[in-house]
Design a protein around this motif. Structure first.
Motif, short mmCIF file in Angstrom:
data_model
loop_
_atom_site.label_atom_id
_atom_site.label_comp_id
_atom_site.label_asym_id
_atom_site.label_seq_id
_atom_site.Cartn_x
_atom_site.Cartn_y
_atom_site.Cartn_z
N LEU A 263 0.83 -1.20 0.00
CA LEU A 263 0.00 0.00 0.00
C LEU A 263 0.87 1.26 0.00
CD1 LEU A 263 -2.73 1.46 0.32
CD2 LEU A 263 -2.54 1.07 2.79
N ASP A 264 1.89 1.28 0.85
CA ASP A 264 2.79 2.45 0.90
C ASP A 264 3.51 2.65 -0.43
OD1 ASP A 264 2.02 2.87 3.49
OD2 ASP A 264 3.76 1.87 4.38
N ALA A 265 3.91 1.54 -1.08
CA ALA A 265 4.58 1.64 -2.38
C ALA A 265 3.63 2.22 -3.42
CB ALA A 265 5.08 0.27 -2.82
N ALA A 266 2.36 1.82 -3.38
CA ALA A 266 1.38 2.37 -4.32
C ALA A 266 1.18 3.87 -4.07
CB ALA A 266 0.05 1.63 -4.18
N VAL A 267 1.12 4.27 -2.79
CA VAL A 267 0.96 5.69 -2.47
C VAL A 267 2.16 6.49 -2.96
CG1 VAL A 267 0.82 7.35 -0.58
CG2 VAL A 267 -0.57 5.28 -0.52
N ARG A 268 3.36 5.94 -2.77
CA ARG A 268 4.56 6.66 -3.24
C ARG A 268 4.57 6.80 -4.75
NH1 ARG A 268 7.08 3.80 1.08
NH2 ARG A 268 7.59 2.06 -0.30
N GLN A 269 4.09 5.79 -5.47
CA GLN A 269 4.03 5.91 -6.93
C GLN A 269 3.03 6.98 -7.35
OE1 GLN A 269 2.35 2.64 -9.08
NE2 GLN A 269 3.36 3.17 -11.01
N ILE A 270 1.84 6.96 -6.73
CA ILE A 270 0.83 7.96 -7.05
C ILE A 270 1.35 9.36 -6.72
CG2 ILE A 270 -1.46 8.82 -6.42
CD1 ILE A 270 -2.28 5.92 -5.98
N THR A 271 2.02 9.49 -5.58
CA THR A 271 2.55 10.80 -5.17
C THR A 271 3.61 11.29 -6.14
OG1 THR A 271 2.09 10.28 -2.85
CG2 THR A 271 3.67 12.04 -3.30
N ALA A 272 4.51 10.39 -6.57
CA ALA A 272 5.58 10.79 -7.50
C ALA A 272 4.98 11.28 -8.81
CB ALA A 272 6.52 9.62 -7.74
N ASN A 273 3.96 10.59 -9.31
CA ASN A 273 3.32 11.03 -10.56
C ASN A 273 2.60 12.36 -10.38
OD1 ASN A 273 3.18 8.83 -12.99
ND2 ASN A 273 3.43 7.81 -11.04
N ALA A 274 1.95 12.53 -9.21
CA ALA A 274 1.26 13.80 -8.96
C ALA A 274 2.26 14.94 -8.82
CB ALA A 274 0.43 13.68 -7.68
N GLU A 275 3.40 14.67 -8.17
CA GLU A 275 4.43 15.71 -8.06
C GLU A 275 4.97 16.10 -9.42
OE1 GLU A 275 5.84 17.26 -5.37
OE2 GLU A 275 4.38 16.41 -4.00
N LEU A 276 5.15 15.12 -10.29
CA LEU A 276 5.65 15.42 -11.64
C LEU A 276 4.62 16.24 -12.41
CD1 LEU A 276 7.89 15.04 -13.70
CD2 LEU A 276 6.81 12.89 -14.40
#
Length: 478
Positions: free
Chosen positions: A453-466
């Motif tokens: 779950l944390d890995a999925a959140v980090r991926q979503i966050t990285a894409n949103a930051e980009l």
């Protein structure tokens, strides 16, 4: 009698409190169903105080522009003079309209004047025919103030301030949407994490009921109940801690999820969605440096600042030019000949030039050097910001790729851990495993779920930051 008094008292209380009750507005119920990311982004886009403040600043800049337009307003003036005693009895009155030119430092004018009585020879220009005189003319700046002057510079400065306020509003909106995305994902992740720990607790509580029956039947030692109670307490601690995290995440989300009147709304756990929102995929074309430079509001702000200083530079150079003005005027007296004679009857046309040459320009030279220095400073600041954005985009592109790989690995680990836990439970139920190993497998599976779950959140966050760094407005709900 007593009943009548009670009814009267009730009537008086109703009359007293009816206005207050009428003013109370019933609270609007929250919408049913899961709270979506689109709802949160739409709410923060229109109702976040930071965005509303930025919009107020735009209106303030528009008001300043309107103030600068006053320099181009039509001006009406009037003048009346009369000799109340003395040898001469002349009186005169005149009215005049002046209109500044919007694209030149000059102005146009028109007027009417009339006189009566007699004037001394040194005031001969006051004479008019008996019906007065009409006139019209214009003054044109040929050198200084021809291309730019203080009025037009102030107007262009105010127009640029509106554009800067618009860019600031967009930059603030991007930041708000980025924070809203982060707050929403944290809230959803906390809810999903709570479900994992509640499921883990349910396994221990269900097993405890079975152990109690087996202990009563003599099939299991009583110490097993104590050991499982310890597991239940440990898992209850995880549940309580995660419930606290969920409540805190909901409070943080209320800063961005607001009612139509701007009131923060704390979403209840019942509105948690079943899973994380879809992955935001930034537009790859938007990763081009030229595209980013055109989309980023902060770079746009610096470009506007440079243009403002270029306008100021033109104004400073304007100060070095001689003041050369061309004046044209036509006038005509009306009515019978007045006391001044018939020389005023024909239509008159005038043409004139005026020249003013500045001999010392120390102040203008100082302003010119200062403005050139400020332009260079803004250019260097823009260069640094462009380099920082490029580096940030590169780092986030790496993070997007890495988090996608890490999410895949974490999900694979979750599948393996869940399979191992299920197999270990079956072996324990068949008597081929011990209680300690079952707990280890179950808790390892729960930890693997949380890591996935944390890995999925980090991926979503990285894409949103980009998406935020590249100013991808569609991805941010703008």
């Amino acid at each position: 009698m007593q009943n009548s008094l009670l009814r009267l008292l009730a009537l008086l209380l109703a009359l007293l409190f009816a206005p207050a009750l009428a003013q109370q507005q019933p609270q609007q119920p929250q919408p049913a169903g899961p709270l979506t990311l689109a709802e949160v982004l739409a709410s923060s886009r229109f109702h976040a105080p930071q965005v509303l403040e930025a919009m107020a600043r735009i209106r303030g800049a528009e008001g300043r522009l309107l103030s600068t337009q006053a320099a181009f307003d039509t001006v009406f003036s009037a003048d009346i003079n009369s000799r109340v005693f003395g040898f001469y009895d002349g009186s005169n009155a005149n009215v005049r309209l002046t209109q500044p030119l919007p694209e030149n430092g000059g102005y146009t004018y028109g007027g009417y004047r009339i006189s009566s009585g007699r004037f001394p020879v040194y005031e001969d220009e006051y004479y008019t025919n008996q019906a007065g005189e009409v006139m019209a003319g214009a003054v044109f700046s040929l050198l200084r103030d021809r291309a730019i002057d203080e009025r037009r510079f102030a107007r262009s400065l105010a127009e640029a301030d509106i554009a800067i306020a618009e860019a600031d509003r967009l930059m603030i909106a991007i930041g708000v949407q980025r924070q809203a995305l982060s707050a929403y994902n944290a809230w959803v992740a906390a809810g999903m994490r709570l479900k994992v720990y509640r499921d883990l607790l349910d396994l221990a509580e269900t097993r405890q009921a079975g152990f109690r029956r087996q202990v009563e039947e003599g099939a299991r030692p009583r110490i097993l109940l104590t050991e499982n109670e310890q597991n239940i307490l440990r898992r209850q601690t995880l549940v309580v801690q995660t419930e606290q995290q969920l409540a805190q995440a909901a409070a943080a989300l209320s800063l961005y999820y607001r009612a139509a009147d701007g009131t923060p709304i704390t979403p209840p756990p019942s509105r948690l969605p079943p899973g994380l929102p879809p992955l935001i995929i930034p537009d790859r074309i938007g990763l081009d440096p030229a595209t980013i430079a055109a989309a980023r509001p902060d770079l746009r702000t610096l470009d506007i600042r440079i243009r403002q200083q270029s306008q100021r530079l033109a104004l400073d150079r304007n100060s070095f030019l001689p003041k050369l003005d061309l004046k044209v005027e036509a006038s005509r007296d009306l009515g019978p000949i007045g006391p001044g004679g018939n020389s005023r009857t024909p239509t008159e046309g005038k043409l004139g030039l005026s020249l003013t040459v500045p001999l010392q320009q120390s102040a203008a030279r100082g302003r010119l050097a200062q403005t050139n220095a400020e332009i260079e400073a803004f250019r260097q600041r823009r260069r640094l910001l462009e380099d920082q954005i490029g580096a940030e985009v590169g780092q986030l592109a790496i993070a997007v790729s890495a988090t996608a790989r890490l999410r895949t690995i974490a999900e694979d680990e979750q599948d393996r851990a869940t399979t191992m836990a299920s197999a270990e439970r079956r072996r324990f139920e068949a008597g081929a495993s011990d209680f300690f190993l079952v707990n280890v497998r179950e808790e390892s599976a729960a930890d693997a779920q949380v890591r996935a779950l944390d890995a999925a959140v980090r991926q979503i966050t990285a894409n949103a930051e980009l998406a935020a760094v590249t100013a991808d407005l569609d991805a941010l709900g703008l």
